[in-house]
Scaffold this active site. Structure first.
Site, PDB file in Angstrom:
ATOM      1  N   GLY A  14      54.872  48.439  66.169  1.00  0.00           N
ATOM      2  CA  GLY A  14      55.731  49.015  65.136  1.00  0.00           C
ATOM      3  C   GLY A  14      56.870  48.078  64.785  1.00  0.00           C
ATOM      4  N   GLY A 116      56.161  45.147  71.727  1.00  0.00           N
ATOM      5  CA  GLY A 116      56.529  46.064  72.792  1.00  0.00           C
ATOM      6  C   GLY A 116      55.594  45.873  73.977  1.00  0.00           C
ATOM      7  CG  ASP A 142      60.285  53.880  71.840  1.00  0.00           C
ATOM      8  OD1 ASP A 142      60.980  54.335  70.912  1.00  0.00           O
ATOM      9  OD2 ASP A 142      59.079  54.092  71.930  1.00  0.00           O
ATOM     10  CD  GLU A 237      58.446  59.802  68.079  1.00  0.00           C
ATOM     11  OE1 GLU A 237      57.986  60.243  67.028  1.00  0.00           O
ATOM     12  OE2 GLU A 237      58.457  58.586  68.344  1.00  0.00           O
TER      13      GLU A 237
END
Lengths: 360, 360, 360, 360
Positions: A14, A116, A142, A237
């Site tokens: 992402g 990531g 994150d 989320e």
């Protein structure tokens, strides 16, 4: 300055704020200082598996105005594991050899991958399979990559989520409402707890700490009893809704319905407290902002350092941020330390010290 | 400076940025300049129908630090028409006389009401019934109050929606996605079209202009054909989904399911274009921000001018913003001119000139 | 859509936020809608007097990412009146015929000039001399162009100045200091009074209203006497220091030492009040920010409308913003109405209503 | 939870963003969790030397809305060393015993002092003299307190300076100018180098690295030779102008004229490069902003942890931020490690890697 090299750079997973700052720094260091060639590869590994390979030679002009831009000028993707890549005909294909072949067609001496923990693990596996020279830079809103204190994109995401809380505070107070803010954080609650503390939340729910609706309702009712008729709830989320009778958390590999947790909480909290509730889902605005100065700084430091790793031919390492310095660590070591929010750590202690309800 | 007066002020309807700036300006003008008393009434007309009346005497200290705060220090509500107010026992009660009695209990000479067209119409009706001295100030993030070029709160809401578009632009481009931003605007599309133009949207859907999904899909497909693989869509929450076979618009008094239009579009556009779609619902963050300088300026001008209206005993008037000046107009006249986005006006022409698809 | 045209566009005078949004809108309308050619001319009239003429053909790609960028992609200059242009040898040369010839060399059918009242007057004079087809768009952070309610760049400048006041407020209060903020505004005080009201200033000095130091000192001393030990002073750079014994204002054509008024006030106010004073000079940060949504909106509307003026062959006109619409006016008429802050207007009344000292 | 305590808190030295967040966190932890009394002391040690002592009892209501406010609700001062405090009659008085007596009059069990290295050293000396229980929290926009990776206020100051660079970038490019931004940093160049890297500066001058004007001029001329006609220069206010023939740096205890370095550079660089130069002096706007989320987070963590230090009766310690955790260190140890920018560290390496001129 050592021998001439030709290196590639790609952004995977992402997108987030600060990727362009890395690309700019890599180009400055490699082209500007060392006189090397830098190939920017489009759309992560998809650029390497395409034929012809999709890439662009980077120079100082091409990166001149990207420092303050969110996203990545190279594009990225989180569609498809290259070891089992979805083909148009519905089958899955192992594209790892295509990627390795793409690396060779570009004539690369080394590859810098920004990703990531998921995408870096895949890139490392490909690099090992093809004996490619690989260096890693951690990015993720994150902030769950191990060893490094900060990954690129996290600071900006926290800023955007906190700003939303600041805004909701005013309207919540004006209308005596319970406002629920659903933030990103697919496995880890770093955005939620950081923004929640910074934004003055009353309740913060993160996947690392099990919660019950009863506890949350009680907190809001206490507020009401004290005459403060509004509350701010931040929820990651990744927080799960229900399993059986009680609402519990899922660990990283557990089953959990993602999405909709904000609305779920709004419905339940409205029922148990009688308050009006409203939900905001920030969604991808958290990824796309102008990078914060801190994200730009770390991205620039990582970009320069990653090129220096290659100059030293110190491959299979990742750059990390520790105690305000860039420190090199073996990729394997970093990926072996998944970094969730520590239930005994400073952030959780701080939240409790501020009398924020964590649901437990 | 004329005789001493005792005035009340209340904020009604949905909150927005700039309400506190009005309260501050009214207090400065009435208390600071004229030496009057100012009573701040809590929660719109509910403060006046409560017994004892819920209000606070305002002075310069109490409004000292509220200029930059969103929301309203007096609270507000959009629950319940006072002419048919929902009682705890499920019945509805006409509270208008209670409100008039509350005004008298406070010993008020005049009342300043800040609201949108709905709540101002109600306040005016009560004022006429009770022969109260009433002066109106227009506020609404929707900017749909007639005559005045600007209502308080609109500029801030547009800023927040535009900022979201700026952020989505980067991540949309990085991932080749169609991003849908659902913004507020219950009856009018002013936020959507203003933010859409300012934020470089490709598609803007507003309730004033009928659209078909076919037109929107075609626009996105044209982009794809030209090699630009992402698009930004802004849609007003008031835009309807479907009536029968075709998707059409509802006029102000028509039937339309509010809510969820963003997700609806995401699903349909994904199907017709094959693109990945993502939705952001800004929700109440649009109401709650730090007021923009323009909102603070207009709010301050309105507050001062409303007090001057009372000093002149020129009641039943509203302050409006026209050609950079405050102009007084009869409330009735202003409320008689509902202000939707003009399909032939400058904003629509500008959007078309920028080749933005309006769905028609 | 009428015959094919080839038009030029240039930005002149000091830069500001929103110029790129105009360039983008002109290109979209002219190239995208009408299929015309658009030549972007570099550095105002200097691009036209250079040989070869310095210009670039604009297309949709070239303006794709400039909407949110401050400054102007075409560059600008406020060095040198083209009718008496400073040559390297120290002499002055009338370059107007060179500019006219440059226009012809580019094969232009019409020229769009974006400027303040000074540069637009010059451009118009050249256009008349050469019988060129000229259309004007007003921009200036000073907002002093006549007829139009808003010029491009003003809203952003006010935002930046207000934000500075918001920041100074906190530190002033923490240290009991008098903070002086010197803002731009070469002839008119629009930025100072708008930001001053929006930012909660205690004193606002603008060139349109004569002031005495005594009045300013008295205001600050009143604050001190009331126990509020800090004050915020906003001063326009155009405000004069002293003439003879008293400090008076200069009108637009008077003599006045520009620059340093902030430090001057700091010294004097420290002496007369005994308070610690600090100065901030925002300087060119006021010109360079990301354009506000309102500036982008108006810039976009102006750009589209200017092209439509040319499509209608309605030359020698300027686009203006009036009552939320674009209105065309003869350039001569607009430039004949210099727009200072009206000492009897809404802004001044509002400032007085808020008990802000204007120095008189 | 141990015995009941009564603690004091004061903010000393220059103000910065995040002080209020500390005060709020201390109050939540001490009053909310432990049920203690918290006295907020006004204006640093001046509140303790006044008679009656100037202080306010803090409760949750009083700190309810201060999280997002810059400055300090308690006020502060950097006027006067309490060991040689300037008296109205021109003499100097040792007020340390008055301060100790003030502590006793308030009936305090412990004192939390928030300050930079200068004021914390003074507070510690007083605490030792009076045998007071003292705990320290580091704050300074300069980030030069030892051991801790971050002090409160630094992140916000860097954000504001970087934002100014972002704005200057546009206008510099539009006008081909050299823009000089003078930022705070009285002894250390952390703000300048962090904002300079994050904001894409071409030249960064910090007190830790000696520079020559020749080097700076050469860098700008190289730009000009490459066709890039603008440059951004960031300079720390602590950078010296000249000593004898060459411009050199001053170490922390050397002699150096503070102030005006920005204008000095503008004059010299204009002469040597022929470019137009402009100066912006951000001044106290760097101290006063809304605290960044990171500053709020660290401030909250520090506040909670400082109270816990007192609960553990672990006095004479400072809270520090290390590897994302709060770590306690003896105050003496922290103050013994002055933290300048390391000329061999990551920031300097990154700047060089980006081809930024550091003047050496």
């Amino acid at each position: 300055m050592g021998e001439h090299k030709r290196i590639g750079i790609l952004t995977s997973g992402g997108d987030c704020a600060g990727l362009n700052a890395v690309i700019r720094a890599v180009t400055h260091r490699a082209v500007g200082t060392y006189g090397w060639d830098v190939m920017g590869i489009y759309r992560a590994t998809q650029g390497l598996m395409s034929r012809p390979v999709q890439a662009i030679e980077l120079d100082l002009d091409k990166v001149d105005s990207i420092l303050t831009k969110g996203g990545t000028m190279l594009g990225t993707t989180n569609k498809g594991n290259p070891f089992a890549f979805p083909m148009p005909d519905g089958t899955f294909h192992d594209c790892s050899e295509d990627i390795i072949e793409g690396y060779r067609q570009l004539g690369l001496d080394a590859l810098i991958g920004i990703g990531g923990d998921g995408s870096l693990a895949i890139l490392r596996k490909i690099a090992q399979q093809g004996n490619l020279n690989f260096v890693a830079i951690p990015k993720t809103i994150d902030n769950d990559v191990g060893i490094t204190e900060r990954s690129i994109g996290f600071d900006t995401a926290v800023n955007i989520a906190t700003e939303a809380l600041d805004r909701l505070h005013f309207t919540a107070a004006s209308h005596d409402r319970v406002m629920i803010l659903e933030v990103m954080g697919r496995d880890a609650g770093h955005i939620a707890i950081s923004a929640g503390i910074a934004g003055g939340a009353d309740v913060i729910l993160i996947p690392e700490i099990p919660y019950t609706l009863d506890n949350v309702c009680r907190k809001i009712q206490e507020h009401q009893a004290q005459g403060r008729n509004f509350s701010l709830v931040v929820v990651s989320e990744a927080v799960c809704t229900e399993q059986g009778e009680t609402v519990t958390w899922s660990d990283r590999f557990g089953e959990c319905r993602l999405g909709g947790i904000g609305q779920y909480l709004a419905d339940r909290l409205s029922t148990c407290t009688g308050a009006e509730t409203r939900v905001t889902v920030l969604g991808h605005t958290q990824r796309g902002g102008i990078p914060s100065p801190l994200d730009r700084l770390i991205a620039s430091a990582f970009g320069v350092a990653a090129v220096d790793l290659i100059a030293d031919e110190k491959y299979d390492h990742m750059v990390t941020w520790q105690q305000r310095q860039v420190v090199y660590v073996p990729i394997q070591e970093a990926l072996g330390h998944y970094q969730a929010v520590d239930p005994q750590g400073t952030l959780v202690k701080t939240a409790r010290g501020l009398q924020i309800c964590l649901g437990d």
